[in-house]
Write a protein that holds these residues in place. Structure first.
Motif, PDB file in Angstrom:
ATOM      1  N   SER A  73       0.835  -1.212   0.000  1.00 12.56           N
ATOM      2  CA  SER A  73       0.000   0.000   0.000  1.00 12.56           C
ATOM      3  C   SER A  73       0.868   1.260   0.000  1.00 12.56           C
ATOM      4  N   THR A 118      -5.421   1.978  -1.422  1.00  8.76           N
ATOM      5  CA  THR A 118      -4.432   1.658  -0.387  1.00  8.76           C
ATOM      6  C   THR A 118      -5.111   1.134   0.882  1.00  8.76           C
ATOM      7  N   MET A 121      -5.968  -2.458   0.262  1.00  9.97           N
ATOM      8  CA  MET A 121      -4.776  -3.304   0.357  1.00  9.97           C
ATOM      9  C   MET A 121      -4.448  -3.624   1.815  1.00  9.97           C
ATOM     10  N   ARG A 122      -4.492  -2.621   2.636  1.00  8.69           N
ATOM     11  CA  ARG A 122      -4.192  -2.841   4.067  1.00  8.69           C
ATOM     12  C   ARG A 122      -5.267  -3.710   4.730  1.00  8.69           C
TER      13      ARG A 122
END
Length: 174
Positions: A73, A118, A121-122
């Protein structure tokens, strides 16, 4: 009369060897129970050690998953910020006012999409890490269960062995 004494002596010898064989059988039976119990205990402890190793591997995978998702990310964020800067430069090169409403809306939309990417993704890395941690907990629980059954199995096998030996000599107690 001599023959009668020889017969009594032979009978006594047979009774003595039968008693000796019975004692040896009892010892062998008890020894078998002890060895079986120890083998069962060692097997359960080895199984517990294998579960502990699997738990440790799952825990490491959880940490690795979290770290990788953070790294990915961060890379995506840097790439996105760079792309937004390029887009801003392209807009400026085309003579579009980058502080104007059109350019600001376009760049804000790009920032929002970047932040959502992002964040996803995390979140994905966190979910994967949590699944690995749950797996590690399950392995630790199985290891605890194996250790518990090791002791209980050993005691049960020993009691069973002593019980079988005790049954043989119960008639002599009365």
């Amino acid at each position: 009369m001599c023959f009668a004494m020889l017969g009594l002596g032979a009978a006594a010898g047979t009774a003595g060897s039968t008693s000796l064989l019975g004692s040896l059988g009892t010892i062998a039976s008890l020894g078998s129970s002890i060895i079986g119990g120890i083998a069962q205990y060692q097997n359960a402890m080895a199984q517990a050690a294998a579960y502990e190793a699997s738990a440790e591997a799952a825990h490491k995978s959880a940490i690795q998953s979290l770290e990788e998702s953070e790294d990915e990310s961060d890379i995506r964020r840097r790439q996105g910020v760079s792309q937004i800067a390029k887009n801003k430069a392209i807009l400026a090169a085309q003579g579009i006012d980058v502080s104007g409403e059109f350019a600001m809306d376009l760049l804000d939309d790009q920032r929002t999409i970047l932040e959502e990417d992002t964040f996803a993704m995390r979140e994905s890395g966190t979910r994967k890490g949590n699944a690995y941690e749950e797996e590690a907990t399950n392995y630790r629980n199985m290891a605890d269960s194996a250790r518990s059954s090791a002791g209980i199995g050993l005691i049960g096998t020993l009691f069973s062995g002593f019980s079988s030996v005790g049954k043989r000599y119960a008639s002599y107690a009365y």
